[in-house]
Design a protein around this motif. Structure first.
Motif, PDB file in Angstrom:
ATOM      1  N   GLU A  71       0.833  -1.204   0.000  1.00 21.81           N
ATOM      2  CA  GLU A  71       0.000   0.000   0.000  1.00 21.81           C
ATOM      3  C   GLU A  71       0.868   1.255   0.000  1.00 21.81           C
ATOM      4  OE1 GLU A  71      -3.282   0.727  -0.203  1.00 21.81           O
ATOM      5  OE2 GLU A  71      -3.589  -1.374  -0.708  1.00 21.81           O
ATOM      6  N   LEU A  72       2.009   1.207   0.677  1.00 26.63           N
ATOM      7  CA  LEU A  72       2.907   2.363   0.697  1.00 26.63           C
ATOM      8  C   LEU A  72       3.559   2.595  -0.653  1.00 26.63           C
ATOM      9  CD1 LEU A  72       4.643   1.931   4.163  1.00 26.63           C
ATOM     10  CD2 LEU A  72       2.959   3.653   3.521  1.00 26.63           C
ATOM     11  N   ARG A  73       3.699   1.542  -1.461  1.00 28.03           N
ATOM     12  CA  ARG A  73       4.316   1.681  -2.778  1.00 28.03           C
ATOM     13  C   ARG A  73       3.371   2.270  -3.813  1.00 28.03           C
ATOM     14  NH1 ARG A  73       7.879  -3.782  -3.852  1.00 28.03           N
ATOM     15  NH2 ARG A  73       9.244  -3.558  -2.047  1.00 28.03           N
ATOM     16  N   LYS A  74       2.068   2.182  -3.573  1.00 25.24           N
ATOM     17  CA  LYS A  74       1.112   2.715  -4.545  1.00 25.24           C
ATOM     18  C   LYS A  74       1.191   4.244  -4.557  1.00 25.24           C
ATOM     19  CE  LYS A  74      -2.191  -1.074  -4.292  1.00 25.24           C
ATOM     20  NZ  LYS A  74      -3.541  -1.468  -3.908  1.00 25.24           N
ATOM     21  N   PRO A  75       0.923   4.864  -5.713  1.00 22.41           N
ATOM     22  CA  PRO A  75       0.982   6.328  -5.767  1.00 22.41           C
ATOM     23  C   PRO A  75      -0.158   6.950  -4.969  1.00 22.41           C
ATOM     24  CG  PRO A  75       0.254   5.423  -7.864  1.00 22.41           C
ATOM     25  CD  PRO A  75       0.660   4.268  -7.021  1.00 22.41           C
ATOM     26  N   LYS A  76       0.164   8.050  -4.325  1.00 23.96           N
ATOM     27  CA  LYS A  76      -0.826   8.755  -3.521  1.00 23.96           C
ATOM     28  C   LYS A  76      -1.768   9.528  -4.435  1.00 23.96           C
ATOM     29  CE  LYS A  76       1.393   7.859   0.381  1.00 23.96           C
ATOM     30  NZ  LYS A  76       2.119   6.681   0.068  1.00 23.96           N
ATOM     31  N   GLN A  77      -3.054   9.564  -4.056  1.00 26.65           N
ATOM     32  CA  GLN A  77      -4.012  10.338  -4.828  1.00 26.65           C
ATOM     33  C   GLN A  77      -3.986  11.772  -4.326  1.00 26.65           C
ATOM     34  OE1 GLN A  77      -7.871   8.583  -4.710  1.00 26.65           O
ATOM     35  NE2 GLN A  77      -7.262   6.776  -5.857  1.00 26.65           N
ATOM     36  N   LYS A  78      -3.935  12.693  -5.268  1.00 25.65           N
ATOM     37  CA  LYS A  78      -3.894  14.102  -4.905  1.00 25.65           C
ATOM     38  C   LYS A  78      -5.302  14.587  -4.602  1.00 25.65           C
ATOM     39  CE  LYS A  78       0.206  15.181  -7.537  1.00 25.65           C
ATOM     40  NZ  LYS A  78       0.800  16.027  -8.566  1.00 25.65           N
ATOM     41  N   MET A  79      -5.424  15.281  -3.505  1.00 26.09           N
ATOM     42  CA  MET A  79      -6.716  15.816  -3.112  1.00 26.09           C
ATOM     43  C   MET A  79      -6.875  17.198  -3.741  1.00 26.09           C
ATOM     44  SD  MET A  79      -8.247  16.508   0.683  1.00 26.09           S
ATOM     45  CE  MET A  79      -8.110  14.802   1.138  1.00 26.09           C
ATOM     46  N   VAL A  80      -7.975  17.389  -4.442  1.00 30.34           N
ATOM     47  CA  VAL A  80      -8.239  18.657  -5.099  1.00 30.34           C
ATOM     48  C   VAL A  80      -9.125  19.494  -4.180  1.00 30.34           C
ATOM     49  CG1 VAL A  80      -9.250  19.764  -7.123  1.00 30.34           C
ATOM     50  CG2 VAL A  80      -8.061  17.567  -7.358  1.00 30.34           C
ATOM     51  N   ILE A  81      -8.628  20.654  -3.797  1.00 33.64           N
ATOM     52  CA  ILE A  81      -9.379  21.548  -2.914  1.00 33.64           C
ATOM     53  C   ILE A  81      -9.862  22.721  -3.756  1.00 33.64           C
ATOM     54  CG2 ILE A  81      -9.253  23.031  -0.896  1.00 33.64           C
ATOM     55  CD1 ILE A  81      -7.013  21.219   0.135  1.00 33.64           C
ATOM     56  N   GLN A  82     -11.151  22.884  -3.785  1.00 34.00           N
ATOM     57  CA  GLN A  82     -11.740  24.013  -4.507  1.00 34.00           C
ATOM     58  C   GLN A  82     -12.313  24.980  -3.486  1.00 34.00           C
ATOM     59  OE1 GLN A  82     -14.629  22.390  -7.171  1.00 34.00           O
ATOM     60  NE2 GLN A  82     -13.111  21.638  -8.604  1.00 34.00           N
ATOM     61  N   GLU A  83     -11.850  26.200  -3.551  1.00 33.45           N
ATOM     62  CA  GLU A  83     -12.323  27.206  -2.622  1.00 33.45           C
ATOM     63  C   GLU A  83     -13.272  28.156  -3.347  1.00 33.45           C
ATOM     64  OE1 GLU A  83      -9.273  29.219  -0.510  1.00 33.45           O
ATOM     65  OE2 GLU A  83      -8.146  27.395  -0.130  1.00 33.45           O
ATOM     66  N   ASP A  84     -14.394  28.410  -2.720  1.00 36.37           N
ATOM     67  CA  ASP A  84     -15.331  29.405  -3.231  1.00 36.37           C
ATOM     68  C   ASP A  84     -14.997  30.733  -2.578  1.00 36.37           C
ATOM     69  OD1 ASP A  84     -16.996  28.684  -5.206  1.00 36.37           O
ATOM     70  OD2 ASP A  84     -18.648  28.038  -3.924  1.00 36.37           O
ATOM     71  N   ILE A  85     -14.527  31.652  -3.365  1.00 36.60           N
ATOM     72  CA  ILE A  85     -14.160  32.962  -2.836  1.00 36.60           C
ATOM     73  C   ILE A  85     -15.317  33.914  -3.100  1.00 36.60           C
ATOM     74  CG2 ILE A  85     -12.520  34.855  -2.997  1.00 36.60           C
ATOM     75  CD1 ILE A  85     -10.438  32.812  -3.895  1.00 36.60           C
ATOM     76  N   GLU A  86     -15.839  34.455  -2.032  1.00 37.84           N
ATOM     77  CA  GLU A  86     -16.904  35.456  -2.143  1.00 37.84           C
ATOM     78  C   GLU A  86     -16.249  36.784  -2.492  1.00 37.84           C
ATOM     79  OE1 GLU A  86     -20.280  35.143  -1.537  1.00 37.84           O
ATOM     80  OE2 GLU A  86     -20.085  32.976  -1.257  1.00 37.84           O
ATOM     81  N   ASP A  87     -16.608  37.314  -3.639  1.00 32.39           N
ATOM     82  CA  ASP A  87     -16.007  38.562  -4.082  1.00 32.39           C
ATOM     83  C   ASP A  87     -17.042  39.671  -3.954  1.00 32.39           C
ATOM     84  OD1 ASP A  87     -14.308  40.410  -5.095  1.00 32.39           O
ATOM     85  OD2 ASP A  87     -14.440  39.728  -7.163  1.00 32.39           O
ATOM     86  N   SER A  88     -16.792  40.547  -3.009  1.00 33.66           N
ATOM     87  CA  SER A  88     -17.695  41.683  -2.815  1.00 33.66           C
ATOM     88  C   SER A  88     -16.959  43.002  -3.060  1.00 33.66           C
ATOM     89  CB  SER A  88     -18.274  41.652  -1.397  1.00 33.66           C
ATOM     90  OG  SER A  88     -17.238  41.773  -0.464  1.00 33.66           O
TER      91      SER A  88
END
Length: 101
Positions: A71-88
């Motif tokens: 399991e340690l040899r398998k490639p890590k999956q990248k977590m995609v973080i999407q931020e919602d920026i409130e633009d006022s």
């Protein structure tokens, strides 16, 4: 009289033209050898290496340890973080700070 003879004159400068033709070299280099269990010791190695790490044989491990290592040899999956920026931001509020020339 015999035919032409080949006369080779050796001097101290003729050794610098070519490399020494040896299969094994007498110089050895201090190298750190790391075993799979983490223990280390210094050996003399014929090539200039700083460290040599021996591979781990996963077939000598138990089933649970083998699954964990695979399991340690398998490639890590990248977590995609999407931020919602409130633009006022309103640019018309800052027009009075602009200087006209």
């Amino acid at each position: 009289m015999k035919g032409p003879q080949l006369i080779r004159k050796l001097s101290c400068f003729s050794g610098s033209i070519t490399k020494p033709h040896r299969l094994t070299y007498t110089r050895t280099y201090p190298t750190l050898l790391v075993n799979p269990d983490g223990s280390t010791f210094t050996i003399r190695y014929p090539e200039p290496r700083q460290i040599i790490k021996l591979p781990l044989n996963i077939w000598t491990l138990s089933e649970a340890e083998r699954k964990q290592k695979l399991e340690l040899r398998k490639p890590k999956q990248k977590m995609v973080i999407q931020e919602d920026i409130e633009d006022s931001f309103d640019s018309s509020r800052y027009l009075n700070y602009l200087k006209k020339k």
